[in-house]
Design a protein around this motif. Structure first.
Motif, PDB file in Angstrom:
ATOM      1  N   PRO A  11       0.844  -1.202   0.000  1.00 18.85           N
ATOM      2  CA  PRO A  11       0.000   0.000   0.000  1.00 18.85           C
ATOM      3  C   PRO A  11       0.878   1.251   0.000  1.00 18.85           C
ATOM      4  CG  PRO A  11      -0.621  -1.480   1.789  1.00 18.85           C
ATOM      5  CD  PRO A  11       0.602  -2.028   1.166  1.00 18.85           C
ATOM      6  N   ARG A  12       0.406   2.277  -0.654  1.00 17.80           N
ATOM      7  CA  ARG A  12       1.171   3.516  -0.734  1.00 17.80           C
ATOM      8  C   ARG A  12       0.899   4.402   0.466  1.00 17.80           C
ATOM      9  NH1 ARG A  12       1.057   5.126  -7.084  1.00 17.80           N
ATOM     10  NH2 ARG A  12       1.887   3.144  -7.793  1.00 17.80           N
ATOM     11  N   GLY A  13       1.759   5.395   0.641  1.00 20.49           N
ATOM     12  CA  GLY A  13       1.607   6.351   1.728  1.00 20.49           C
ATOM     13  C   GLY A  13       2.477   5.983   2.912  1.00 20.49           C
ATOM     14  N   PRO A  14       2.507   6.875   3.920  1.00 21.99           N
ATOM     15  CA  PRO A  14       3.373   6.648   5.079  1.00 21.99           C
ATOM     16  C   PRO A  14       3.035   5.362   5.839  1.00 21.99           C
ATOM     17  CG  PRO A  14       2.526   8.895   5.095  1.00 21.99           C
ATOM     18  CD  PRO A  14       1.841   8.163   3.988  1.00 21.99           C
ATOM     19  N   LEU A  18       5.404   2.011   6.337  1.00 23.67           N
ATOM     20  CA  LEU A  18       5.701   1.440   7.650  1.00 23.67           C
ATOM     21  C   LEU A  18       5.341  -0.043   7.677  1.00 23.67           C
ATOM     22  CD1 LEU A  18       6.636   1.840  10.544  1.00 23.67           C
ATOM     23  CD2 LEU A  18       4.292   2.486  11.138  1.00 23.67           C
ATOM     24  N   ARG A  19       4.190  -0.399   7.124  1.00 24.08           N
ATOM     25  CA  ARG A  19       3.804  -1.818   7.075  1.00 24.08           C
ATOM     26  C   ARG A  19       4.776  -2.625   6.237  1.00 24.08           C
ATOM     27  NH1 ARG A  19      -1.968  -1.555   5.053  1.00 24.08           N
ATOM     28  NH2 ARG A  19      -2.042   0.603   5.643  1.00 24.08           N
ATOM     29  N   ALA A  20       5.243  -2.045   5.144  1.00 22.98           N
ATOM     30  CA  ALA A  20       6.195  -2.742   4.285  1.00 22.98           C
ATOM     31  C   ALA A  20       7.514  -2.962   5.018  1.00 22.98           C
ATOM     32  CB  ALA A  20       6.432  -1.948   3.005  1.00 22.98           C
ATOM     33  N   ALA A  21       7.973  -1.951   5.754  1.00 21.41           N
ATOM     34  CA  ALA A  21       9.224  -2.089   6.499  1.00 21.41           C
ATOM     35  C   ALA A  21       9.101  -3.155   7.575  1.00 21.41           C
ATOM     36  CB  ALA A  21       9.616  -0.751   7.113  1.00 21.41           C
ATOM     37  N   GLY A  26      10.969  -9.384   8.976  1.00 20.84           N
ATOM     38  CA  GLY A  26      10.935 -10.824   9.167  1.00 20.84           C
ATOM     39  C   GLY A  26      11.620 -11.585   8.052  1.00 20.84           C
ATOM     40  N   ARG A  27      11.842 -10.971   6.901  1.00 19.71           N
ATOM     41  CA  ARG A  27      12.446 -11.645   5.758  1.00 19.71           C
ATOM     42  C   ARG A  27      13.965 -11.566   5.747  1.00 19.71           C
ATOM     43  NH1 ARG A  27       8.615  -9.787   0.745  1.00 19.71           N
ATOM     44  NH2 ARG A  27       6.652 -10.474   1.651  1.00 19.71           N
ATOM     45  N   ARG A  28      14.543 -10.696   6.568  1.00 18.57           N
ATOM     46  CA  ARG A  28      16.001 -10.541   6.563  1.00 18.57           C
ATOM     47  C   ARG A  28      16.667 -11.778   7.128  1.00 18.57           C
ATOM     48  NH1 ARG A  28      17.198  -4.939   9.386  1.00 18.57           N
ATOM     49  NH2 ARG A  28      15.806  -5.888  10.881  1.00 18.57           N
ATOM     50  N   GLY A  29      17.814 -12.107   6.578  1.00 18.30           N
ATOM     51  CA  GLY A  29      18.596 -13.218   7.096  1.00 18.30           C
ATOM     52  C   GLY A  29      19.438 -12.780   8.275  1.00 18.30           C
ATOM     53  N   ASP A  30      20.056 -13.727   8.919  1.00 17.93           N
ATOM     54  CA  ASP A  30      20.930 -13.430  10.037  1.00 17.93           C
ATOM     55  C   ASP A  30      22.257 -12.955   9.472  1.00 17.93           C
ATOM     56  OD1 ASP A  30      21.167 -13.227  12.713  1.00 17.93           O
ATOM     57  OD2 ASP A  30      21.645 -15.330  13.082  1.00 17.93           O
TER      58      ASP A  30
END
Length: 77
Positions: A11-14, A18-21, A26-30
């Protein structure tokens, strides 16, 4: 394989940003060491340095290094 997977659009907008971040968190690796891993690495490095110091300051190695340095300094150019 049927082609490219469908990509979800954020979704666009602030608030959407924030939701995208938060979702990407949770998708980042160690990608780093934890505190305990730093501690173990530091202990291992100190132990290695102590062993290396003992070897280099032993009589045989010290004499060999002095001889090598003496020969290098006496070499003619």
């Amino acid at each position: 394989m049927t082609g490219n997977p469908v990509r979800k659009r954020w979704p666009r907008g602030p608030r959407g940003l924030l939701r995208a971040a938060c979702a990407m968190r949770g998708r980042r690796g160690d990608s780093g060491m934890t505190t305990s891993e730093y501690a173990m690495g530091t202990i291992a490095a100190c132990a290695f340095a102590a062993v290396l110091y003992k070897i280099v300051t032993s009589g045989a190695v010290s004499g060999a290094l002095e001889s090598l340095i003496g020969k290098a300094l006496d070499a003619q150019f």
